[in-house]
Motif scaffolding. Structure first.
Motif, PDB file in Angstrom:
ATOM      1  N   ASP A  17       0.820  -1.222   0.000  1.00  0.00           N
ATOM      2  CA  ASP A  17       0.000   0.000   0.000  1.00  0.00           C
ATOM      3  C   ASP A  17       0.849   1.264   0.000  1.00  0.00           C
ATOM      4  O   ASP A  17       0.346   2.352  -0.265  1.00  0.00           O
ATOM      5  CB  ASP A  17      -0.930   0.016   1.219  1.00  0.00           C
ATOM      6  CG  ASP A  17      -1.979  -1.073   1.148  1.00  0.00           C
ATOM      7  OD1 ASP A  17      -2.344  -1.487   0.032  1.00  0.00           O
ATOM      8  OD2 ASP A  17      -2.438  -1.508   2.218  1.00  0.00           O
ATOM      9  N   THR A  18       2.126   1.111   0.326  1.00  0.00           N
ATOM     10  CA  THR A  18       3.087   2.219   0.282  1.00  0.00           C
ATOM     11  C   THR A  18       4.347   1.692  -0.399  1.00  0.00           C
ATOM     12  O   THR A  18       4.447   0.506  -0.703  1.00  0.00           O
ATOM     13  CB  THR A  18       3.466   2.718   1.701  1.00  0.00           C
ATOM     14  OG1 THR A  18       4.258   1.715   2.346  1.00  0.00           O
ATOM     15  CG2 THR A  18       2.224   3.029   2.539  1.00  0.00           C
ATOM     16  N   CYS A  19       5.320   2.557  -0.573  1.00  0.00           N
ATOM     17  CA  CYS A  19       6.592   2.128  -1.169  1.00  0.00           C
ATOM     18  C   CYS A  19       7.665   1.886  -0.121  1.00  0.00           C
ATOM     19  O   CYS A  19       8.787   1.510  -0.460  1.00  0.00           O
ATOM     20  CB  CYS A  19       7.059   3.165  -2.190  1.00  0.00           C
ATOM     21  SG  CYS A  19       5.986   3.205  -3.632  1.00  0.00           S
ATOM     22  N   LEU A  29      12.678   6.732  -3.337  1.00  0.00           N
ATOM     23  CA  LEU A  29      11.248   6.576  -3.598  1.00  0.00           C
ATOM     24  C   LEU A  29      10.425   7.528  -2.732  1.00  0.00           C
ATOM     25  O   LEU A  29       9.495   8.182  -3.220  1.00  0.00           O
ATOM     26  CB  LEU A  29      10.818   5.124  -3.369  1.00  0.00           C
ATOM     27  CG  LEU A  29      11.590   4.064  -4.159  1.00  0.00           C
ATOM     28  CD1 LEU A  29      11.058   2.679  -3.837  1.00  0.00           C
ATOM     29  CD2 LEU A  29      11.524   4.350  -5.649  1.00  0.00           C
ATOM     30  N   ARG A  30      10.759   7.612  -1.455  1.00  0.00           N
ATOM     31  CA  ARG A  30      10.055   8.523  -0.543  1.00  0.00           C
ATOM     32  C   ARG A  30      10.220   9.974  -0.978  1.00  0.00           C
ATOM     33  O   ARG A  30       9.256  10.732  -1.018  1.00  0.00           O
ATOM     34  CB  ARG A  30      10.583   8.343   0.887  1.00  0.00           C
ATOM     35  CG  ARG A  30       9.921   9.284   1.903  1.00  0.00           C
ATOM     36  CD  ARG A  30      10.548   9.153   3.293  1.00  0.00           C
ATOM     37  NE  ARG A  30      12.000   9.089   3.330  1.00  0.00           N
ATOM     38  CZ  ARG A  30      12.812  10.135   3.183  1.00  0.00           C
ATOM     39  NH1 ARG A  30      12.323  11.338   2.984  1.00  0.00           N
ATOM     40  NH2 ARG A  30      14.122   9.992   3.231  1.00  0.00           N
ATOM     41  N   GLU A  35       3.867   6.228  -4.353  1.00  0.00           N
ATOM     42  CA  GLU A  35       2.580   5.992  -3.705  1.00  0.00           C
ATOM     43  C   GLU A  35       2.345   4.543  -3.299  1.00  0.00           C
ATOM     44  O   GLU A  35       1.828   4.272  -2.226  1.00  0.00           O
ATOM     45  CB  GLU A  35       1.449   6.468  -4.620  1.00  0.00           C
ATOM     46  CG  GLU A  35       1.508   7.964  -4.865  1.00  0.00           C
ATOM     47  CD  GLU A  35       0.471   8.455  -5.847  1.00  0.00           C
ATOM     48  OE1 GLU A  35      -0.014   7.657  -6.685  1.00  0.00           O
ATOM     49  OE2 GLU A  35       0.129   9.653  -5.767  1.00  0.00           O
ATOM     50  N   ARG A  36       2.656   3.612  -4.164  1.00  0.00           N
ATOM     51  CA  ARG A  36       2.454   2.189  -3.875  1.00  0.00           C
ATOM     52  C   ARG A  36       3.303   1.362  -4.828  1.00  0.00           C
ATOM     53  O   ARG A  36       3.802   1.873  -5.821  1.00  0.00           O
ATOM     54  CB  ARG A  36       0.992   1.810  -3.944  1.00  0.00           C
ATOM     55  CG  ARG A  36       0.371   1.996  -5.287  1.00  0.00           C
ATOM     56  CD  ARG A  36      -1.111   1.597  -5.260  1.00  0.00           C
ATOM     57  NE  ARG A  36      -1.803   2.309  -6.308  1.00  0.00           N
ATOM     58  CZ  ARG A  36      -2.628   3.317  -6.126  1.00  0.00           C
ATOM     59  NH1 ARG A  36      -2.882   3.748  -4.922  1.00  0.00           N
ATOM     60  NH2 ARG A  36      -3.210   3.910  -7.134  1.00  0.00           N
ATOM     61  N   ALA A  37       3.412   0.057  -4.505  1.00  0.00           N
ATOM     62  CA  ALA A  37       4.296  -0.797  -5.304  1.00  0.00           C
ATOM     63  C   ALA A  37       3.805  -2.241  -5.318  1.00  0.00           C
ATOM     64  O   ALA A  37       3.049  -2.661  -4.441  1.00  0.00           O
ATOM     65  CB  ALA A  37       5.709  -0.748  -4.735  1.00  0.00           C
ATOM     66  N   GLU A  57       4.203   3.149  -8.421  1.00  0.00           N
ATOM     67  CA  GLU A  57       3.371   4.229  -8.946  1.00  0.00           C
ATOM     68  C   GLU A  57       3.720   5.542  -8.260  1.00  0.00           C
ATOM     69  O   GLU A  57       3.898   5.592  -7.044  1.00  0.00           O
ATOM     70  CB  GLU A  57       1.894   3.920  -8.740  1.00  0.00           C
ATOM     71  CG  GLU A  57       0.990   4.983  -9.343  1.00  0.00           C
ATOM     72  CD  GLU A  57      -0.486   4.670  -9.196  1.00  0.00           C
ATOM     73  OE1 GLU A  57      -1.294   5.448  -9.719  1.00  0.00           O
ATOM     74  OE2 GLU A  57      -0.838   3.667  -8.559  1.00  0.00           O
ATOM     75  N   PHE A  58       3.765   6.601  -9.064  1.00  0.00           N
ATOM     76  CA  PHE A  58       4.087   7.942  -8.585  1.00  0.00           C
ATOM     77  C   PHE A  58       2.933   8.893  -8.898  1.00  0.00           C
ATOM     78  O   PHE A  58       2.082   8.575  -9.730  1.00  0.00           O
ATOM     79  CB  PHE A  58       5.398   8.425  -9.231  1.00  0.00           C
ATOM     80  CG  PHE A  58       6.586   7.677  -8.705  1.00  0.00           C
ATOM     81  CD1 PHE A  58       7.347   8.192  -7.676  1.00  0.00           C
ATOM     82  CD2 PHE A  58       6.912   6.424  -9.208  1.00  0.00           C
ATOM     83  CE1 PHE A  58       8.415   7.481  -7.153  1.00  0.00           C
ATOM     84  CE2 PHE A  58       7.976   5.701  -8.700  1.00  0.00           C
ATOM     85  CZ  PHE A  58       8.735   6.230  -7.670  1.00  0.00           C
ATOM     86  N   PRO A  59       2.907  10.078  -8.281  1.00  0.00           N
ATOM     87  CA  PRO A  59       1.792  10.992  -8.512  1.00  0.00           C
ATOM     88  C   PRO A  59       1.762  11.610  -9.912  1.00  0.00           C
ATOM     89  O   PRO A  59       0.723  12.108 -10.337  1.00  0.00           O
ATOM     90  CB  PRO A  59       1.973  12.065  -7.439  1.00  0.00           C
ATOM     91  CG  PRO A  59       3.393  11.978  -7.018  1.00  0.00           C
ATOM     92  CD  PRO A  59       3.820  10.558  -7.253  1.00  0.00           C
TER      93      PRO A  59
END
Length: 143
Positions: A17-19, A29-30, A35-37, A57-59
């Motif tokens: 649910d997060t990276c 990544l942070r 967003e998720r992976a 996935e990124f924004p």
């Protein structure tokens, strides 16, 4: 991809649910707001070739591109991946990464001597197959 066919089996998969679970040294990544992976593990050629793939996935497209560019300049510890799903002793061991839309795909492939010659082609196609998917998936069809 055309007439080229590789036979690989998915042996495991993880959804995050997060990276945070895949963010490695330096927090790339942070810092780019991943967003998720998902993480996927494959085996081919009777286990002589193993692959681990991270899809993040990124924004935005730009955040993904910035991340992929940064990852290409860093060592493999910039992402955390399931090393137990790769060969510890190998003749071929490489990482490819790239951005496609707002996604970053990182593909790690290791192969022993038996599959070593097949590994570069397999690696390139697996990376290209998944990055191409995001370009095709979001394409608009017009008449």
């Amino acid at each position: 991809m055309g007439t080229v066919k590789f036979r690989a089996n998915k042996v495991a998969g993880w959804t995050y649910d997060t990276c945070t679970p895949v963010d490695g040294k330096g927090g790339v990544l942070r810092k780019n707001k991943c967003e998720r992976a998902v993480q996927l593990a494959y085996s081919a050629y009777s286990g002589h070739l193993k692959a681990v793939q991270l899809i993040m996935e990124f924004p935005s497209d730009q955040a993904a591109k910035t991340t992929a560019d940064r990852l290409s300049k860093l060592s493999s510890d910039a992402v955390t991946w399931r090393q137990d799903k790769a060969h510890s002793d190998y003749v071929y061991g490489k990482i490819l990464s790239g951005a496609s839309r707002k996604y970053v795909v990182v593909t790690i492939v290791t192969a022993d001597k038996t599959a070593g010659e097949k590994a570069p082609g397999f690696h390139a196609y697996l990376q290209t197959d998944h990055t191409s998917y995001f370009r095709i998936r979001d394409a608009t069809i017009t008449s």
